[in-house]
Design an enzyme around this catalytic site. Sequence first.
Site, PDB file in Angstrom:
ATOM      1  N   ASP A  22       0.826  -1.210   0.000  1.00  0.00           N
ATOM      2  CA  ASP A  22       0.000   0.000   0.000  1.00  0.00           C
ATOM      3  C   ASP A  22       0.863   1.264   0.000  1.00  0.00           C
ATOM      4  OD1 ASP A  22      -2.313   1.423   0.020  1.00  0.00           O
ATOM      5  OD2 ASP A  22      -2.926   0.884   2.053  1.00  0.00           O
ATOM      6  N   HIS A  39       2.965   3.206  -8.868  1.00  0.00           N
ATOM      7  CA  HIS A  39       2.870   1.751  -9.097  1.00  0.00           C
ATOM      8  C   HIS A  39       4.131   1.231  -9.797  1.00  0.00           C
ATOM      9  CE1 HIS A  39      -1.093   1.765  -7.529  1.00  0.00           C
ATOM     10  NE2 HIS A  39      -1.662   2.375  -8.552  1.00  0.00           N
ATOM     11  N   LEU A 133      11.634 -20.087  -4.271  1.00  0.00           N
ATOM     12  CA  LEU A 133      10.638 -19.175  -3.706  1.00  0.00           C
ATOM     13  C   LEU A 133       9.353 -19.336  -4.496  1.00  0.00           C
ATOM     14  CD1 LEU A 133       9.802 -16.595  -1.978  1.00  0.00           C
ATOM     15  CD2 LEU A 133      10.541 -15.259  -3.937  1.00  0.00           C
TER      16      LEU A 133
END
Length: 243
Positions: A22, A39, A133
């Site tokens: 956020d 972004h 991962l």
Amino acid sequence: MSPEQKAEEFKKKPTHIAVIMDGNGRWAAKRGLPRLAGHQAGTENLRRIITACVEFGIPYLTIYAFSTENWRRPQDEVQGLMHILETVLERELAELHKQGVQLRHIGHLEGLPGNLQEKVRKAVELTRDNTRLTLCVAFNYGGRDEIVCALRQMAAEGLKPEEITEESISAHLFTAGIPDPDLIIRTSGELRTSNFLIWQAAYAEYYPTPLFWPDFDKEALREAILAYGKRERRFGRVSAQES
Ligand code: FPP
């Protein structure tokens, strides 16, 4: 420090970290930039955090990139976020694959443009055997929606009432087979769950930080993991000292 030494610096490490990324918009506003620049900066930071997770030996990372509610944002921002996902898949996939990252998508693929759906499917397929991962990308994802989908699927399979258990519900979620998150980080100082992994987060440790997502760097991640290591997870039991 070698990656192995780095991984050992944590006495107790989360197996699964989930992040609500956020504050991109506010990061951009502070600099007089359009929201999409925030972004973009958030995407660059994501690259750094993925690498840090690999270095720290964290096996699962889930990121909240686009919620089922984010369709309500201005059209150009929605398109911009679709474009970012597409660009990441085009430009970063080979490197992620090389790093041993397995990509998983959680959410509804059907809502995305057809070519993007195809790119996501191909990326998931290409990386499916990687084990270093697991990166779960929550895109067009909502926690309540996920539970509704799981229950509908169970009804369609004709499960009997006694077959509806916590385990069988978990096995029908988008996250089937992925361990529940241990640590959920939310950047930008907000203190909401925002429909993110609401079933899976039942016993997660929350870590809010005032940093905006583009500023949440490797050191900030290290601090979050260290803070997690100091928490006592009781899972409803009394403290270990009292037993
Ligand atoms: C929330 O910040 C952030 C989002 C809704 C998008 C997060 C997406 C990225 C970081 C890009 C990476 C994505 C992919 C697909 C790999 P906000 O815009 O709500 O910030 P604000 O609250 O300050 O306005």
